[in-house]
Write a protein that holds these residues in place. Structure first.
Motif, PDB file in Angstrom:
ATOM      1  N   SER A   1      90.294  53.761  41.599  1.00  0.00           N
ATOM      2  CA  SER A   1      90.111  55.166  41.242  1.00  0.00           C
ATOM      3  C   SER A   1      88.771  55.289  40.542  1.00  0.00           C
ATOM      4  CB  SER A   1      91.237  55.672  40.343  1.00  0.00           C
ATOM      5  OG  SER A   1      91.203  55.024  39.087  1.00  0.00           O
ATOM      6  N   ARG A   2      88.294  56.527  40.419  1.00  0.00           N
ATOM      7  CA  ARG A   2      86.991  56.768  39.813  1.00  0.00           C
ATOM      8  C   ARG A   2      87.143  57.615  38.561  1.00  0.00           C
ATOM      9  NH1 ARG A   2      83.870  60.695  38.919  1.00  0.00           N
ATOM     10  NH2 ARG A   2      81.618  60.378  38.680  1.00  0.00           N
ATOM     11  N   SER A   3      86.388  57.294  37.530  1.00  0.00           N
ATOM     12  CA  SER A   3      86.399  58.080  36.292  1.00  0.00           C
ATOM     13  C   SER A   3      84.975  58.384  35.854  1.00  0.00           C
ATOM     14  CB  SER A   3      87.105  57.316  35.164  1.00  0.00           C
ATOM     15  OG  SER A   3      88.456  57.070  35.463  1.00  0.00           O
ATOM     16  N   ASP A   4      84.753  59.609  35.380  1.00  0.00           N
ATOM     17  CA  ASP A   4      83.487  59.933  34.723  1.00  0.00           C
ATOM     18  C   ASP A   4      83.367  59.106  33.453  1.00  0.00           C
ATOM     19  OD1 ASP A   4      82.800  61.868  36.584  1.00  0.00           O
ATOM     20  OD2 ASP A   4      83.566  63.536  35.399  1.00  0.00           O
ATOM     21  N   VAL A   5      82.165  58.633  33.173  1.00  0.00           N
ATOM     22  CA  VAL A   5      81.905  57.863  31.951  1.00  0.00           C
ATOM     23  C   VAL A   5      80.913  58.575  31.045  1.00  0.00           C
ATOM     24  CG1 VAL A   5      81.039  55.686  31.017  1.00  0.00           C
ATOM     25  CG2 VAL A   5      82.316  55.691  33.146  1.00  0.00           C
ATOM     26  N   MET A   6      79.782  58.988  31.641  1.00  0.00           N
ATOM     27  CA  MET A   6      78.688  59.540  30.841  1.00  0.00           C
ATOM     28  C   MET A   6      77.719  60.222  31.791  1.00  0.00           C
ATOM     29  SD  MET A   6      76.776  55.897  30.131  1.00  0.00           S
ATOM     30  CE  MET A   6      76.080  54.945  31.500  1.00  0.00           C
ATOM     31  N   TYR A   7      76.771  60.943  31.209  1.00  0.00           N
ATOM     32  CA  TYR A   7      75.756  61.586  32.032  1.00  0.00           C
ATOM     33  C   TYR A   7      74.447  61.637  31.271  1.00  0.00           C
ATOM     34  CZ  TYR A   7      76.241  65.747  29.081  1.00  0.00           C
ATOM     35  OH  TYR A   7      76.248  66.594  28.010  1.00  0.00           O
ATOM     36  N   ASN A   8      73.390  61.847  32.009  1.00  0.00           N
ATOM     37  CA  ASN A   8      72.123  62.305  31.443  1.00  0.00           C
ATOM     38  C   ASN A   8      71.471  63.164  32.518  1.00  0.00           C
ATOM     39  OD1 ASN A   8      71.077  60.352  33.186  1.00  0.00           O
ATOM     40  ND2 ASN A   8      70.350  59.010  31.575  1.00  0.00           N
ATOM     41  N   ASP A   9      70.169  63.116  32.680  1.00  0.00           N
ATOM     42  CA  ASP A   9      69.570  63.916  33.736  1.00  0.00           C
ATOM     43  C   ASP A   9      68.354  63.216  34.295  1.00  0.00           C
ATOM     44  OD1 ASP A   9      67.911  64.263  31.520  1.00  0.00           O
ATOM     45  OD2 ASP A   9      67.590  66.400  31.840  1.00  0.00           O
ATOM     46  N   PHE A  10      67.934  63.700  35.446  1.00  0.00           N
ATOM     47  CA  PHE A  10      66.686  63.258  36.047  1.00  0.00           C
ATOM     48  C   PHE A  10      65.560  64.182  35.593  1.00  0.00           C
ATOM     49  CE2 PHE A  10      69.864  61.956  39.289  1.00  0.00           C
ATOM     50  CZ  PHE A  10      69.626  60.587  39.286  1.00  0.00           C
ATOM     51  N   VAL A  11      64.360  63.660  35.590  1.00  0.00           N
ATOM     52  CA  VAL A  11      63.167  64.454  35.307  1.00  0.00           C
ATOM     53  C   VAL A  11      62.094  64.048  36.310  1.00  0.00           C
ATOM     54  CG1 VAL A  11      63.675  64.707  32.842  1.00  0.00           C
ATOM     55  CG2 VAL A  11      62.286  62.760  33.621  1.00  0.00           C
ATOM     56  N   ILE A  12      61.132  64.921  36.505  1.00  0.00           N
ATOM     57  CA  ILE A  12      59.949  64.553  37.287  1.00  0.00           C
ATOM     58  C   ILE A  12      58.814  64.372  36.299  1.00  0.00           C
ATOM     59  CG2 ILE A  12      58.286  65.256  39.054  1.00  0.00           C
ATOM     60  CD1 ILE A  12      60.531  66.903  40.349  1.00  0.00           C
ATOM     61  N   VAL A  13      58.173  63.217  36.358  1.00  0.00           N
ATOM     62  CA  VAL A  13      57.024  62.953  35.496  1.00  0.00           C
ATOM     63  C   VAL A  13      55.761  62.967  36.348  1.00  0.00           C
ATOM     64  CG1 VAL A  13      58.409  61.610  33.862  1.00  0.00           C
ATOM     65  CG2 VAL A  13      57.212  60.430  35.719  1.00  0.00           C
ATOM     66  N   GLY A  14      54.647  63.260  35.711  1.00  0.00           N
ATOM     67  CA  GLY A  14      53.400  63.328  36.467  1.00  0.00           C
ATOM     68  C   GLY A  14      52.185  63.172  35.584  1.00  0.00           C
TER      69      GLY A  14
ATOM     70  N   LEU B   1      69.315  68.489  38.572  1.00  0.00           N
ATOM     71  CA  LEU B   1      68.869  67.193  38.048  1.00  0.00           C
ATOM     72  C   LEU B   1      69.939  66.507  37.196  1.00  0.00           C
ATOM     73  CD1 LEU B   1      65.202  68.153  37.074  1.00  0.00           C
ATOM     74  CD2 LEU B   1      65.961  66.885  39.097  1.00  0.00           C
ATOM     75  N   PHE B   2      71.126  67.088  37.140  1.00  0.00           N
ATOM     76  CA  PHE B   2      72.242  66.484  36.410  1.00  0.00           C
ATOM     77  C   PHE B   2      72.559  65.109  37.006  1.00  0.00           C
ATOM     78  CE2 PHE B   2      76.891  65.894  35.866  1.00  0.00           C
ATOM     79  CZ  PHE B   2      76.973  65.967  34.479  1.00  0.00           C
ATOM     80  N   ASN B   3      72.832  64.132  36.152  1.00  0.00           N
ATOM     81  CA  ASN B   3      72.995  62.747  36.593  1.00  0.00           C
ATOM     82  C   ASN B   3      74.270  62.151  35.996  1.00  0.00           C
ATOM     83  OD1 ASN B   3      72.438  60.174  37.640  1.00  0.00           O
ATOM     84  ND2 ASN B   3      71.166  59.611  35.890  1.00  0.00           N
ATOM     85  N   GLN B   4      75.338  62.169  36.773  1.00  0.00           N
ATOM     86  CA  GLN B   4      76.650  61.692  36.327  1.00  0.00           C
ATOM     87  C   GLN B   4      76.861  60.231  36.703  1.00  0.00           C
ATOM     88  OE1 GLN B   4      79.374  63.486  34.675  1.00  0.00           O
ATOM     89  NE2 GLN B   4      79.953  61.340  34.445  1.00  0.00           N
ATOM     90  N   TYR B   5      77.438  59.466  35.768  1.00  0.00           N
ATOM     91  CA  TYR B   5      77.803  58.068  36.019  1.00  0.00           C
ATOM     92  C   TYR B   5      79.321  57.947  36.115  1.00  0.00           C
ATOM     93  CZ  TYR B   5      73.047  56.623  34.833  1.00  0.00           C
ATOM     94  OH  TYR B   5      71.682  56.451  34.818  1.00  0.00           O
TER      95      TYR B   5
ATOM     96  N   ASP C   1      64.047  55.217  19.990  1.00  0.00           N
ATOM     97  CA  ASP C   1      63.109  56.070  19.249  1.00  0.00           C
ATOM     98  C   ASP C   1      63.782  57.359  18.774  1.00  0.00           C
ATOM     99  OD1 ASP C   1      61.081  54.226  19.658  1.00  0.00           O
ATOM    100  OD2 ASP C   1      60.401  55.182  21.505  1.00  0.00           O
ATOM    101  N   GLY C   2      65.033  57.219  18.353  1.00  0.00           N
ATOM    102  CA  GLY C   2      65.763  58.357  17.826  1.00  0.00           C
ATOM    103  C   GLY C   2      66.325  59.300  18.873  1.00  0.00           C
ATOM    104  N   GLN C   3      66.124  58.992  20.146  1.00  0.00           N
ATOM    105  CA  GLN C   3      66.594  59.873  21.217  1.00  0.00           C
ATOM    106  C   GLN C   3      67.843  59.299  21.881  1.00  0.00           C
ATOM    107  OE1 GLN C   3      63.318  61.700  23.720  1.00  0.00           O
ATOM    108  NE2 GLN C   3      62.184  59.993  22.860  1.00  0.00           N
ATOM    109  N   GLN C   4      68.864  60.115  22.033  1.00  0.00           N
ATOM    110  CA  GLN C   4      70.084  59.700  22.720  1.00  0.00           C
ATOM    111  C   GLN C   4      69.807  59.640  24.219  1.00  0.00           C
ATOM    112  OE1 GLN C   4      73.597  61.823  21.533  1.00  0.00           O
ATOM    113  NE2 GLN C   4      74.790  61.136  23.282  1.00  0.00           N
ATOM    114  N   LEU C   5      70.220  58.547  24.870  1.00  0.00           N
ATOM    115  CA  LEU C   5      69.899  58.351  26.279  1.00  0.00           C
ATOM    116  C   LEU C   5      71.041  58.733  27.220  1.00  0.00           C
ATOM    117  CD1 LEU C   5      67.572  56.817  24.907  1.00  0.00           C
ATOM    118  CD2 LEU C   5      67.686  55.154  26.776  1.00  0.00           C
TER     119      LEU C   5
END
Length: 267
Positions: A89-102, A209-213, A253-257
């Motif tokens: 079975s599958r369970s959601d664990v955590m998420y963050n997001d994608f970004v485009i850098v340039g 850009l939502f990124n679910q694990y 660096d103080g940022q939640q990932l």
């Protein structure tokens, strides 16, 4: 006597007390596993050995029985893995997001955009360099969905403005910063990445850009050697208050990932 009792209560590691987790480069390279796995091992005596590859390869490895648990970030592929009988079975664990850098020159003029599809259209229209992982990872799968939404066949431009590295996120970011290219990356890897140069985030905040694990126990029916009990212990811990807190507490660096959002199995 107190010392003997303390020793008896301490989890004992043995050759059999380990599991193999097939996972992604983002969870490994960000430092998340280095931070949280010792806490699980201390609590249970179970060592976790991580194979960090792209999501596509991780799923193929788990399909072949080369692991006990799968933790990746491409929900359609995860659900197919379960429906095909390779996962319990599958369970959601955590998420963050994608970004485009340039690069600071921003040749496509997309800095500050919150519309990822429109940004990719501008990159293609201007022929601005874009570095892709091109490795069937969760990030690459997400990128391909965005190109599809933009109505653009990026692969057709491969070797021109569109460059496929066939590598992990860190190597692709190195390539992108080296050639002044745009790159789609998960935010956790970007925050932890040490070779940003002058590159910066230019597109963020789009719901696309939502990124679910998700986490899945590999099916013992398909692969009887799977360490079901230990693997389920790990999954249960990740979804528990302690595991979710460990994920939330991990910062660079103080940022939640990563942001925990477990709510039990959903397949």
């Amino acid at each position: 006597m107190a010392l003997l009792n303390a020793i008896a209560a301490t989890p004992v590691l043995s050759d059999e007390q380990f599991i193999i987790v097939q996972s992604t480069t983002s969870t490994q390279n960000s430092g998340l596993f280095d931070e949280i796995l010792p806490e699980f091992t201390e609590a249970t005596g179970i060592e976790v050995r991580v194979v960090a590859v792209g999501t596509g390869q991780a799923i193929r490895n788990a399909t072949n029985g080369d692991g006990d648990v799968l933790l990746v970030h491409s929900r359609p592929a995860e659900e197919k893995f379960v429906s095909d009988g390779f996962g319990v079975s599958r369970s959601d664990v955590m998420y963050n997001d994608f970004v485009i850098v340039g690069p600071p020159s921003d040749p496509a003029g997309i800095a500050g955009s919150t519309d990822a599809v429109a940004a990719l259209k501008r990159i293609a229209q201007t022929g601005s360099p874009f570095a892709s992982r091109g490795d069937d990872s969760g990030t690459h799968k997400a990128e391909m969905r965005l190109w599809q939404d933009a109505g653009i066949d990026a692969i057709d431009a491969s070797g021109g403005w569109y460059r496929e590295t066939g590598s992990g996120m860190g190597a692709t970011l190195n390539t992108g910063t080296g050639m002044g290219a745009y790159v789609l990356t998960d935010r956790a890897t970007w925050i932890a990445f040490g070779n940003k140069g002058d590159h910066r985030i230019v597109v963020e905040g789009d719901p696309k850009l939502f990124n679910q694990y998700g986490v899945i126990l590999v099916s013992p029916e398909k692969h009887p050697h799977v360490k079901t009990e230990q693997g389920q212990q790990f999954i249960d811990w990740l979804l528990s208050g302690n595991g979710q807190k460990a994920i939330a507490d991990f910062k660079v660096d103080g940022q939640q990932l990563f942001y925990p959002n477990a709510k039990g199995g959903d397949s």
